[in-house]
Design an enzyme around this catalytic site. Structure first.
Site, PDB file in Angstrom:
ATOM      1  N   ARG A  94     -64.463  57.199 -58.406  1.00  0.00           N
ATOM      2  CA  ARG A  94     -63.466  55.933 -58.431  1.00  0.00           C
ATOM      3  C   ARG A  94     -62.212  56.292 -59.106  1.00  0.00           C
ATOM      4  NH1 ARG A  94     -66.094  54.266 -55.037  1.00  0.00           N
ATOM      5  NH2 ARG A  94     -67.331  52.622 -55.004  1.00  0.00           N
ATOM      6  N   HIS A 125     -59.442  58.398 -49.254  1.00  0.00           N
ATOM      7  CA  HIS A 125     -60.600  57.900 -49.159  1.00  0.00           C
ATOM      8  C   HIS A 125     -61.674  58.002 -48.135  1.00  0.00           C
ATOM      9  CE1 HIS A 125     -62.650  54.392 -51.862  1.00  0.00           C
ATOM     10  NE2 HIS A 125     -63.486  54.889 -51.209  1.00  0.00           N
TER      11      HIS A 125
END
Length: 310
Positions: A225, A273
């Protein structure tokens, strides 16, 4: 008949409709599965993803569980209307994708591949890297993803240390936990991989103080994250040379703004991502297995502890 509401959004429905129905058939479950909801009070299960079709869960009074398609739940777990049990996604294909990304980028930094791939001066430098056994790797986060990555790295020969907020047991992996354990886990680490959830306790876990514990020239890999790292502290450590490189797959703002310093920094690699993705074929089986368990009165898998945020 069981009523299942696919509330993960119209974009995902075409990819999930057939795999979910196939998983229902394999499990012998007769159910109505629909991306539309005429009567919230009749819904038994909600399949959800952040950005989907629900922000208020209070009308779903009969719902037995909300089944998230993402591994991360930080965008839903704090919703005050969510009183139903929440399950996160632990997808075997997502785990395998994460293992491949972590192993690939760890080997890239360990072997120094960049200096051969990008060598505009045609410099002949026959320096060999050390063996993996001489390059300690620390994993922050020892859930399903962390454990799988730890064993893959060990199979290549890396000495692996794991850390988690609370005590865990992972076979054959040296583990630490808590604040004191974090210092022990990071001290002297040559490569650090972040696989923690985003919670108030994990935000900025890599900061000026903890980055200083790493071995000189260490590499940081973050497929977890974006909020786990203090961006300014990371850039400062890169600029001084204390960190050799950072490979980042997740960011505080996504897509990463075009003017962000990470794009232009020579010691930062940005990946968009893509470290791991939930795959409909395998994730559908995980979701339907949880529905089967709930219908049978068995405990739900991957149940989120809302007080801890994951």
């Amino acid at each position: 008949m069981i009523q299942i509401y696919f509330a993960a959004g119209a974009r995902l429905w075409p990819g999930y409709a057939a795999p979910l129905r196939a998983a229902l058939d394999d499990a012998g479950i007769v159910a109505s599965l629909t991306p539309d909801c005429a009567d919230p009070a009749m819904v038994d299960y909600i399949i959800f993803a952040p950005g989907g079709d629900i922000s208020d869960f209070s009308p779903y009074t009969r719902c037995n569980a909300v089944l998230n398609l993402w591994a991360g739940v930080e965008k839903i777990v704090g919703n005050p209307t969510l009183t139903q049990p929440l399950c996160r996604m632990v997808d075997p294909a997502l785990t395998q994708g994460m293992v491949e990304w972590v192993l690939g980028h760890t080997l890239r930094h360990h072997l120094g591949m960049d200096r051969h791939i990008t060598n505009p001066t045609h410099t002949w430098d026959p320096t060999c890297p050390p063996l993996a056994a001489e390059r300690p790797v620390t994993l922050l986060g020892m859930g399903a993803l962390g454990a799988a990555c730890a064993h893959a790295l060990q199979a290549v020969g890396f000495p692996v240390t794991g850390w988690s907020r609370t005590a865990k047991s992972v076979p054959d992996v040296a583990l630490h936990h808590g604040d004191a354990g974090l210092v022990a886990a990071l001290t002297g680490a040559a490569i650090v991989v972040l696989l923690l959830p985003k919670t108030p306790a994990t935000e900025n876990i890599l900061n000026a103080q903890t980055l200083a514990l790493l071995a000189p020239g260490a590499a940081v890999l973050n497929p977890g994250r974006g909020h786990l790292i203090d961006d300014a502290a990371l850039l400062a450590a890169l600029d001084t040379g204390h960190l050799g490189h950072a490979t980042l797959d997740v960011f505080r703002t996504e897509p990463l703004p075009a003017d962000h310093a990470f794009w232009a920094h020579p010691r930062v690699t940005v990946t968009p991502h893509v470290a791991a993705e939930t795959r409909p074929s395998s994730a559908s089986r995980v979701v339907i297995e949880n529905i089967r368990r709930a219908q049978a009165g068995a405990p739900l898998l991957h149940l989120v502890d809302k007080s801890r945020g994951y």
